[in-house]
Motif scaffolding. Structure first.
Motif, PDB file in Angstrom:
ATOM      1  N   GLY A 223      92.635  45.011  44.189  1.00 54.43           N
ATOM      2  CA  GLY A 223      92.775  43.969  43.142  1.00 54.43           C
ATOM      3  C   GLY A 223      91.508  43.667  42.203  1.00 54.43           C
ATOM      4  N   ALA A 224      91.863  42.866  41.390  1.00 53.89           N
ATOM      5  CA  ALA A 224      90.798  42.883  40.558  1.00 53.89           C
ATOM      6  C   ALA A 224      89.738  41.267  40.827  1.00 53.89           C
ATOM      7  CB  ALA A 224      91.327  42.171  38.912  1.00 53.89           C
ATOM      8  N   PHE A 225      90.173  40.699  41.744  1.00 56.85           N
ATOM      9  CA  PHE A 225      89.240  39.453  42.261  1.00 56.85           C
ATOM     10  C   PHE A 225      89.062  39.427  43.641  1.00 56.85           C
ATOM     11  CE2 PHE A 225      90.954  38.634  38.077  1.00 56.85           C
ATOM     12  CZ  PHE A 225      90.035  37.976  37.219  1.00 56.85           C
ATOM     13  N   PHE A 226      88.161  38.983  44.048  1.00 58.38           N
ATOM     14  CA  PHE A 226      87.929  38.493  45.265  1.00 58.38           C
ATOM     15  C   PHE A 226      88.195  36.903  45.651  1.00 58.38           C
ATOM     16  CE2 PHE A 226      85.309  42.332  46.639  1.00 58.38           C
ATOM     17  CZ  PHE A 226      86.418  42.894  47.106  1.00 58.38           C
ATOM     18  N   ALA A 227      88.679  36.213  46.492  1.00 60.25           N
ATOM     19  CA  ALA A 227      88.537  34.738  46.726  1.00 60.25           C
ATOM     20  C   ALA A 227      86.918  34.271  47.028  1.00 60.25           C
ATOM     21  CB  ALA A 227      89.302  34.346  47.931  1.00 60.25           C
ATOM     22  N   ARG A 228      86.286  33.454  46.450  1.00 57.59           N
ATOM     23  CA  ARG A 228      84.827  33.415  46.647  1.00 57.59           C
ATOM     24  C   ARG A 228      84.924  31.735  47.220  1.00 57.59           C
ATOM     25  NH1 ARG A 228      81.605  30.155  42.668  1.00 57.59           N
ATOM     26  NH2 ARG A 228      82.596  28.749  43.902  1.00 57.59           N
ATOM     27  N   LEU A 229      84.510  31.764  48.616  1.00 54.54           N
ATOM     28  CA  LEU A 229      84.736  30.592  49.404  1.00 54.54           C
ATOM     29  C   LEU A 229      83.030  30.096  49.636  1.00 54.54           C
ATOM     30  CD1 LEU A 229      87.202  31.705  51.828  1.00 54.54           C
ATOM     31  CD2 LEU A 229      87.612  30.350  49.795  1.00 54.54           C
ATOM     32  N   ARG A 230      82.915  28.711  49.164  1.00 54.25           N
ATOM     33  CA  ARG A 230      81.234  28.392  49.164  1.00 54.25           C
ATOM     34  C   ARG A 230      81.336  26.941  50.108  1.00 54.25           C
ATOM     35  NH1 ARG A 230      78.819  27.239  43.692  1.00 54.25           N
ATOM     36  NH2 ARG A 230      78.559  29.591  43.802  1.00 54.25           N
ATOM     37  N   GLY A 231      80.737  27.016  51.091  1.00 57.29           N
ATOM     38  CA  GLY A 231      80.649  25.881  52.030  1.00 57.29           C
ATOM     39  C   GLY A 231      79.947  24.553  51.402  1.00 57.29           C
ATOM     40  N   PRO A 232      79.850  23.683  52.440  1.00 53.19           N
ATOM     41  CA  PRO A 232      80.246  23.545  53.565  1.00 53.19           C
ATOM     42  C   PRO A 232      81.754  23.571  54.017  1.00 53.19           C
ATOM     43  CG  PRO A 232      79.581  21.411  52.953  1.00 53.19           C
ATOM     44  CD  PRO A 232      79.641  22.436  51.710  1.00 53.19           C
ATOM     45  N   GLY A 233      82.046  23.916  55.078  1.00 54.15           N
ATOM     46  CA  GLY A 233      83.573  23.740  55.845  1.00 54.15           C
ATOM     47  C   GLY A 233      83.848  24.909  56.612  1.00 54.15           C
ATOM     48  N   LYS A 234      85.057  24.946  56.932  1.00 53.30           N
ATOM     49  CA  LYS A 234      85.766  25.730  57.814  1.00 53.30           C
ATOM     50  C   LYS A 234      86.862  26.739  56.990  1.00 53.30           C
ATOM     51  CE  LYS A 234      85.065  24.154  62.600  1.00 53.30           C
ATOM     52  NZ  LYS A 234      85.943  23.863  63.615  1.00 53.30           N
ATOM     53  N   VAL A 235      86.729  27.889  57.435  1.00 47.35           N
ATOM     54  CA  VAL A 235      87.807  28.940  56.612  1.00 47.35           C
ATOM     55  C   VAL A 235      88.489  29.902  57.620  1.00 47.35           C
ATOM     56  CG1 VAL A 235      87.963  30.941  55.189  1.00 47.35           C
ATOM     57  CG2 VAL A 235      86.340  29.215  54.537  1.00 47.35           C
ATOM     58  N   TRP A 236      90.005  29.965  57.650  1.00 50.11           N
ATOM     59  CA  TRP A 236      90.604  30.621  58.447  1.00 50.11           C
ATOM     60  C   TRP A 236      91.201  31.920  57.726  1.00 50.11           C
ATOM     61  CZ3 TRP A 236      90.214  25.747  58.801  1.00 50.11           C
ATOM     62  CH2 TRP A 236      89.909  25.343  60.065  1.00 50.11           C
ATOM     63  N   ILE A 237      90.647  33.275  58.171  1.00 51.49           N
ATOM     64  CA  ILE A 237      91.087  34.591  57.415  1.00 51.49           C
ATOM     65  C   ILE A 237      92.004  35.269  58.350  1.00 51.49           C
ATOM     66  CG2 ILE A 237      90.266  36.648  56.655  1.00 51.49           C
ATOM     67  CD1 ILE A 237      87.224  35.233  56.544  1.00 51.49           C
ATOM     68  N   GLN A 238      92.989  35.576  57.759  1.00 54.08           N
ATOM     69  CA  GLN A 238      93.996  36.682  58.409  1.00 54.08           C
ATOM     70  C   GLN A 238      94.108  38.124  58.181  1.00 54.08           C
ATOM     71  OE1 GLN A 238      97.994  34.994  57.247  1.00 54.08           O
ATOM     72  NE2 GLN A 238      97.452  35.337  55.054  1.00 54.08           N
ATOM     73  N   SER A 239      94.055  39.033  59.027  1.00 53.06           N
ATOM     74  CA  SER A 239      93.939  40.433  58.580  1.00 53.06           C
ATOM     75  C   SER A 239      95.114  41.210  57.894  1.00 53.06           C
ATOM     76  CB  SER A 239      93.578  41.022  59.925  1.00 53.06           C
ATOM     77  OG  SER A 239      94.622  41.102  60.931  1.00 53.06           O
ATOM     78  N   LEU A 240      96.218  40.454  58.405  1.00 49.27           N
ATOM     79  CA  LEU A 240      97.640  41.249  57.861  1.00 49.27           C
ATOM     80  C   LEU A 240      98.545  40.189  57.274  1.00 49.27           C
ATOM     81  CD1 LEU A 240      99.210  43.826  57.517  1.00 49.27           C
ATOM     82  CD2 LEU A 240     100.286  43.423  59.778  1.00 49.27           C
ATOM     83  N   PRO A 241      98.210  39.635  55.921  1.00 47.22           N
ATOM     84  CA  PRO A 241      99.071  38.902  55.168  1.00 47.22           C
ATOM     85  C   PRO A 241     100.621  39.600  55.191  1.00 47.22           C
ATOM     86  CG  PRO A 241      97.211  39.303  54.004  1.00 47.22           C
ATOM     87  CD  PRO A 241      97.239  40.349  55.079  1.00 47.22           C
TER      88      PRO A 241
END
Length: 277
Positions: A223-241
């Protein structure tokens, strides 16, 4: 004998909104909730697997939290928020009307994991992808979260609207594949495939960053973009949408069935020659 589930919780004395639960299964999971007399759980329509006879089942407008006001218009507003996120107008409330303890079970409709979260442990609010909510202790409100940035809404993977879960009780969200939880420090950045971003706390800044060079954007298949996540905080990532799983299945089937489409690049069928297909 199978190993005990790591996702087991027993209620603590003095906490009225605490519930007992156990998540069972591996790739195809279900959550079993134990209710005391008078306790309730709310779930998406169609999520029920089984329930004890002493548990009453009632279909209601909206999320069943009782937080949208007592009148018809208040309930309609709550139901309308769910409709905007692609959910049904209705949820189902399961209340234990008998004596002793009773159990009710709900299943995720896709391969992956069910994640239990006590909302007060993450600040009372969770922002997640559409269709994430599975069930919760009664009182959790299901709302909508609008992406404020136009580029994030257009290319962020989930569009302009995501789910917003608010409250202080237990909520169970469904995510695809294996799940990774990351705690980001203030200013720490993480780049994630837009489809693999499952949930995050409101303190995390969600924006987009270009996925490398033009060559990488065209031929990399990411894809053309990544999601850029900047803290502080918690993030949950899934391997198979689920969208990725469905896309691969459609690509493999093709318009006439069983035809490989050379997914992952712009080479199309020429990619079959390189891949040996």
């Amino acid at each position: 004998m199978s190993a005990p589930s790591p996702w087991t919780h027993h209620r603590k004395a003095g906490l009225a909104d605490d519930i007992d639960f156990e998540i069972k299964g591996q790739e195809l999971q279900f959550v079993e909730i134990e209710l005391d007399p008078g306790e309730s759980a709310v779930a998406e329509a169609g999520a029920l697997v089984w329930k004890d006879a002493g548990i009453d089942m009632t279909t209601v407008f909206g999320d069943g939290s009782g937080g949208q006001g007592g009148g018809f218009m208040g309930k309609l507003l709550g139901a309308g928020k769910r409709l905007v996120t692609g959910e049904s107008l209705f949820t189902t409330v399961f209340t234990h009307l008998g004596s002793g303890k009773a159990r009710v079970a709900f299943a995720s409709p896709t391969p992956g994991a069910i994640i239990p979260l006590k909302l007060d442990s993450v600040g009372g609010t969770l922002i997640c992808q559409k269709d994430s909510f599975l069930c919760a202790a009664k009182g959790v409100a299901i709302g909508i979260h609008f992406q404020q940035k136009i580029m994030t809404g257009l290319f962020g993977g989930e569009g302009f609207i995501m789910q917003r879960l608010e409250g202080d009780g237990w909520v169970f969200v469904q995510m695809g594949g294996a799940i990774v939880e990351r705690e980001l420090a203030a200013g720490e950045e993480l780049h994630v495939d837009t489809g693999c971003l499952a949930a995050y706390t409101p303190s995390v800044d969600f924006d987009l960053v270009r996925a490398g060079s033009v060559k990488s954007m065209i031929f990399g298949g990411e894809g053309a973009f990544f999601a850029r996540l900047r803290g502080p905080g918690k993030v949950w990532i899934q391997s198979l949408p689920f969208s990725r799983l469905a896309g691969r299945m459609l690509a493999a089937a093709g318009s006439r069935g069983g035809q490989n489409r050379g997914e992952g690049s712009v080479l199309g069928q020429f990619g079959d020659l390189i891949g040996g297909n």
